[in-house]
Design a protein around this motif. Sequence first.
Motif, PDB file in Angstrom:
ATOM      1  N   PRO A 214       0.890   0.646 -22.823  1.00 18.00           N
ATOM      2  CA  PRO A 214       0.241   1.308 -21.689  1.00 18.00           C
ATOM      3  C   PRO A 214       1.267   2.123 -20.894  1.00 18.00           C
ATOM      4  O   PRO A 214       2.391   1.668 -20.669  1.00 18.00           O
ATOM      5  CB  PRO A 214      -0.298   0.132 -20.856  1.00 18.00           C
ATOM      6  N   LYS A 215       0.883   3.309 -20.469  1.00 20.62           N
ATOM      7  CA  LYS A 215       1.811   4.206 -19.776  1.00 20.62           C
ATOM      8  C   LYS A 215       2.395   3.551 -18.524  1.00 20.62           C
ATOM      9  O   LYS A 215       3.597   3.665 -18.264  1.00 20.62           O
ATOM     10  CB  LYS A 215       1.091   5.511 -19.402  1.00 20.62           C
ATOM     11  N   ARG A 216       1.571   2.843 -17.783  1.00 21.10           N
ATOM     12  CA  ARG A 216       2.049   2.211 -16.543  1.00 21.10           C
ATOM     13  C   ARG A 216       3.131   1.171 -16.840  1.00 21.10           C
ATOM     14  O   ARG A 216       4.141   1.090 -16.139  1.00 21.10           O
ATOM     15  CB  ARG A 216       0.874   1.551 -15.823  1.00 21.10           C
ATOM     16  N   GLU A 217       2.926   0.378 -17.896  1.00 20.57           N
ATOM     17  CA  GLU A 217       3.916  -0.644 -18.246  1.00 20.57           C
ATOM     18  C   GLU A 217       5.229  -0.014 -18.716  1.00 20.57           C
ATOM     19  O   GLU A 217       6.316  -0.528 -18.425  1.00 20.57           O
ATOM     20  CB  GLU A 217       3.359  -1.571 -19.327  1.00 20.57           C
ATOM     21  N   ILE A 218       5.127   1.084 -19.449  1.00 23.86           N
ATOM     22  CA  ILE A 218       6.334   1.756 -19.932  1.00 23.86           C
ATOM     23  C   ILE A 218       7.114   2.331 -18.755  1.00 23.86           C
ATOM     24  O   ILE A 218       8.347   2.243 -18.703  1.00 23.86           O
ATOM     25  CB  ILE A 218       5.967   2.836 -20.959  1.00 23.86           C
ATOM     26  N   LYS A 219       6.425   2.883 -17.774  1.00 24.59           N
ATOM     27  CA  LYS A 219       7.111   3.395 -16.593  1.00 24.59           C
ATOM     28  C   LYS A 219       7.826   2.250 -15.855  1.00 24.59           C
ATOM     29  O   LYS A 219       8.952   2.417 -15.375  1.00 24.59           O
ATOM     30  CB  LYS A 219       6.121   4.103 -15.667  1.00 24.59           C
ATOM     31  N   GLU A 220       7.180   1.091 -15.784  1.00 25.64           N
ATOM     32  CA  GLU A 220       7.817  -0.070 -15.159  1.00 25.64           C
ATOM     33  C   GLU A 220       9.084  -0.458 -15.921  1.00 25.64           C
ATOM     34  O   GLU A 220      10.112  -0.796 -15.319  1.00 25.64           O
ATOM     35  CB  GLU A 220       6.840  -1.251 -15.138  1.00 25.64           C
ATOM     36  N   GLN A 221       8.991  -0.390 -17.241  1.00 25.53           N
ATOM     37  CA  GLN A 221      10.115  -0.780 -18.088  1.00 25.53           C
ATOM     38  C   GLN A 221      11.336   0.109 -17.863  1.00 25.53           C
ATOM     39  O   GLN A 221      12.480  -0.344 -17.965  1.00 25.53           O
ATOM     40  CB  GLN A 221       9.662  -0.697 -19.551  1.00 25.53           C
ATOM     41  N   PHE A 222      11.092   1.391 -17.541  1.00 19.25           N
ATOM     42  CA  PHE A 222      12.184   2.345 -17.409  1.00 19.25           C
ATOM     43  C   PHE A 222      12.630   2.556 -15.961  1.00 19.25           C
ATOM     44  O   PHE A 222      13.499   3.389 -15.704  1.00 19.25           O
ATOM     45  CB  PHE A 222      11.786   3.686 -18.041  1.00 19.25           C
ATOM     46  N   LYS A 223      12.043   1.829 -15.021  1.00 20.94           N
ATOM     47  CA  LYS A 223      12.470   1.973 -13.631  1.00 20.94           C
ATOM     48  C   LYS A 223      13.904   1.476 -13.460  1.00 20.94           C
ATOM     49  O   LYS A 223      14.339   0.545 -14.149  1.00 20.94           O
ATOM     50  CB  LYS A 223      11.527   1.223 -12.691  1.00 20.94           C
ATOM     51  N   THR A 224      14.629   2.088 -12.535  1.00 16.73           N
ATOM     52  CA  THR A 224      16.046   1.760 -12.337  1.00 16.73           C
ATOM     53  C   THR A 224      16.323   1.126 -10.980  1.00 16.73           C
ATOM     54  O   THR A 224      17.481   1.020 -10.577  1.00 16.73           O
ATOM     55  CB  THR A 224      16.903   3.037 -12.487  1.00 16.73           C
ATOM     56  N   ASN A 225      15.265   0.719 -10.270  1.00 18.57           N
ATOM     57  CA  ASN A 225      15.426   0.070  -8.961  1.00 18.57           C
ATOM     58  C   ASN A 225      16.170   0.975  -7.976  1.00 18.57           C
ATOM     59  O   ASN A 225      17.047   0.536  -7.248  1.00 18.57           O
ATOM     60  CB  ASN A 225      16.142  -1.271  -9.111  1.00 18.57           C
ATOM     61  N   THR A 226      15.824   2.263  -8.017  1.00 14.70           N
ATOM     62  CA  THR A 226      16.411   3.211  -7.074  1.00 14.70           C
ATOM     63  C   THR A 226      15.319   3.817  -6.196  1.00 14.70           C
ATOM     64  O   THR A 226      14.163   3.958  -6.617  1.00 14.70           O
ATOM     65  CB  THR A 226      17.166   4.346  -7.796  1.00 14.70           C
ATOM     66  N   TYR A 227      15.717   4.193  -4.983  1.00 13.12           N
ATOM     67  CA  TYR A 227      14.800   4.752  -3.999  1.00 13.12           C
ATOM     68  C   TYR A 227      15.403   6.034  -3.437  1.00 13.12           C
ATOM     69  O   TYR A 227      16.619   6.223  -3.461  1.00 13.12           O
ATOM     70  CB  TYR A 227      14.540   3.747  -2.866  1.00 13.12           C
ATOM     71  N   PHE A 228      14.524   6.913  -2.973  1.00 17.79           N
ATOM     72  CA  PHE A 228      15.000   8.124  -2.314  1.00 17.79           C
ATOM     73  C   PHE A 228      14.650   8.050  -0.829  1.00 17.79           C
ATOM     74  O   PHE A 228      13.668   7.401  -0.431  1.00 17.79           O
ATOM     75  CB  PHE A 228      14.371   9.382  -2.939  1.00 17.79           C
ATOM     76  N   LYS A 265      17.808  -7.591  -3.662  1.00 20.13           N
ATOM     77  CA  LYS A 265      17.611  -6.768  -2.466  1.00 20.13           C
ATOM     78  C   LYS A 265      16.272  -6.059  -2.582  1.00 20.13           C
ATOM     79  O   LYS A 265      15.911  -5.549  -3.639  1.00 20.13           O
ATOM     80  CB  LYS A 265      18.749  -5.757  -2.314  1.00 20.13           C
ATOM     81  N   SER A 266      15.551  -6.027  -1.479  1.00 12.99           N
ATOM     82  CA  SER A 266      14.197  -5.475  -1.491  1.00 12.99           C
ATOM     83  C   SER A 266      14.157  -4.135  -0.768  1.00 12.99           C
ATOM     84  O   SER A 266      15.027  -3.844   0.066  1.00 12.99           O
ATOM     85  CB  SER A 266      13.235  -6.443  -0.795  1.00 12.99           C
ATOM     86  N   PRO A 267      13.143  -3.312  -1.065  1.00 12.77           N
ATOM     87  CA  PRO A 267      13.004  -2.059  -0.316  1.00 12.77           C
ATOM     88  C   PRO A 267      12.773  -2.288   1.173  1.00 12.77           C
ATOM     89  O   PRO A 267      13.171  -1.469   1.997  1.00 12.77           O
ATOM     90  CB  PRO A 267      11.800  -1.382  -0.983  1.00 12.77           C
ATOM     91  N   ASN A 268      12.152  -3.417   1.533  1.00  9.40           N
ATOM     92  CA  ASN A 268      11.959  -3.724   2.955  1.00  9.40           C
ATOM     93  C   ASN A 268      13.304  -3.930   3.653  1.00  9.40           C
ATOM     94  O   ASN A 268      13.513  -3.476   4.782  1.00  9.40           O
ATOM     95  CB  ASN A 268      11.104  -4.981   3.114  1.00  9.40           C
ATOM     96  N   ALA A 269      14.206  -4.609   2.952  1.00 10.39           N
ATOM     97  CA  ALA A 269      15.543  -4.817   3.530  1.00 10.39           C
ATOM     98  C   ALA A 269      16.274  -3.491   3.674  1.00 10.39           C
ATOM     99  O   ALA A 269      16.986  -3.263   4.672  1.00 10.39           O
ATOM    100  CB  ALA A 269      16.343  -5.779   2.641  1.00 10.39           C
ATOM    101  N   LEU A 270      16.103  -2.613   2.684  1.00  9.09           N
ATOM    102  CA  LEU A 270      16.724  -1.292   2.768  1.00  9.09           C
ATOM    103  C   LEU A 270      16.189  -0.519   3.968  1.00  9.09           C
ATOM    104  O   LEU A 270      16.960   0.079   4.737  1.00  9.09           O
ATOM    105  CB  LEU A 270      16.481  -0.512   1.474  1.00  9.09           C
ATOM    106  N   LEU A 271      14.890  -0.543   4.158  1.00  6.25           N
ATOM    107  CA  LEU A 271      14.294   0.153   5.307  1.00  6.25           C
ATOM    108  C   LEU A 271      14.810  -0.430   6.628  1.00  6.25           C
ATOM    109  O   LEU A 271      15.089   0.307   7.583  1.00  6.25           O
ATOM    110  CB  LEU A 271      12.768   0.050   5.246  1.00  6.25           C
ATOM    111  N   THR A 272      14.919  -1.737   6.673  1.00  5.91           N
ATOM    112  CA  THR A 272      15.433  -2.385   7.885  1.00  5.91           C
ATOM    113  C   THR A 272      16.846  -1.909   8.202  1.00  5.91           C
ATOM    114  O   THR A 272      17.215  -1.720   9.377  1.00  5.91           O
ATOM    115  CB  THR A 272      15.409  -3.919   7.720  1.00  5.91           C
ATOM    116  N   SER A 273      17.647  -1.684   7.142  1.00  6.86           N
ATOM    117  CA  SER A 273      19.017  -1.193   7.350  1.00  6.86           C
ATOM    118  C   SER A 273      19.027   0.275   7.751  1.00  6.86           C
ATOM    119  O   SER A 273      19.897   0.726   8.506  1.00  6.86           O
ATOM    120  CB  SER A 273      19.825  -1.377   6.061  1.00  6.86           C
ATOM    121  N   LEU A 274      18.068   1.047   7.253  1.00  2.00           N
ATOM    122  CA  LEU A 274      18.040   2.483   7.518  1.00  2.00           C
ATOM    123  C   LEU A 274      17.569   2.808   8.939  1.00  2.00           C
ATOM    124  O   LEU A 274      18.125   3.699   9.608  1.00  2.00           O
ATOM    125  CB  LEU A 274      17.107   3.181   6.519  1.00  2.00           C
ATOM    126  N   LEU A 275      16.554   2.114   9.405  1.00  2.96           N
ATOM    127  CA  LEU A 275      15.863   2.524  10.632  1.00  2.96           C
ATOM    128  C   LEU A 275      16.767   2.644  11.859  1.00  2.96           C
ATOM    129  O   LEU A 275      16.606   3.587  12.656  1.00  2.96           O
ATOM    130  CB  LEU A 275      14.700   1.557  10.910  1.00  2.96           C
TER     131      LEU A 275
END
Length: 304
Positions: A214-228, A265-275
């Motif tokens: 499934p396309k969605r699962e393949i995209k999950e497989q190739f994610k690199t845990n990066t955010y913009f 490390k979670s995206p929520n923690a990243l946002l908390t550090s950014l704000l």
Amino acid sequence: MNIIEVRNVTKEYANHVALDNVSISIPRGKIFGLLGPNGAGKTSLIRIINQITGPDKGEILFDGELLGNKHISRIGYLPEERGLYKKMKVGDQLLYLAQLKGLSQKEAMDKLKSWFVKFDIKTWWDKSVSDLSKGMQQKVQFVSTVLHEPDLIILDEPFSGFDPINANLIRDEILELKQKGCTIIFSTHRMETVEELCDHIALIHKSKKILDGPKREIKEQFKTNTYFVEYKGSLSGLEGLYEISADKEVENDYRRATIHLGENKSPNALLTSLLPNVEIRSFGENIPSMSDIFMRSVNEIPEA
């Protein structure tokens, strides 16, 4: 249930292996993207499913049965190399092709009337195919492919040569056919179309299947845990906590950075550090595109 099961199929031509022990499952009622570089083996597989050629090893099941002549009428095929009779009139040709697929003349006429209205081609009935542009011919061939309402439709580069308006028309028809329960095998090099239309994909390279699911699962497989993040301010306080790259100015004092989250490390923690440090205009996860996945998968295969 899967409409097509490709099981350990191998196909050779002279000294060339076109398919090497390929197994693929194609689920019913989905749009299935069959992807790969030129010469990968996609067309060989399509020709075997259409019974134009046969496998040297392995087998293909259609609806749980060994693929055979009785299944031909349940398949519609639009090849990349278009194949209409140039001197034949459009209406006569479509009637002829529909009857080859098992429709009576009356059934074919009734369905053709509907398609000619839908595609706004009512004046084409008595035109010779040679009098039509390439895009017009492709419309005619698309109608011939789906007229008998097959369970499985195989489209090989269906948007080739279409202008944007007609490409959208064909795209909408493909989505409508899926809604009606058709299964569509979609072979293309246009990754943006795969992104938009396909539910499942398989990637063939150098005669082997190297990726499928499934396309969605393949995209999950190739994610690199990066955010913009697009922001104003300074990220200097985060450099010891996160891996920050591609930090560059975008416009009006806004910058865009890519931030890699480490383990635990979670995206929520990243946002908390950014704000407290920056004004955020946009934030999100970097999801790999199908083009990214295609290039990465193909480039990771070593040369033979």
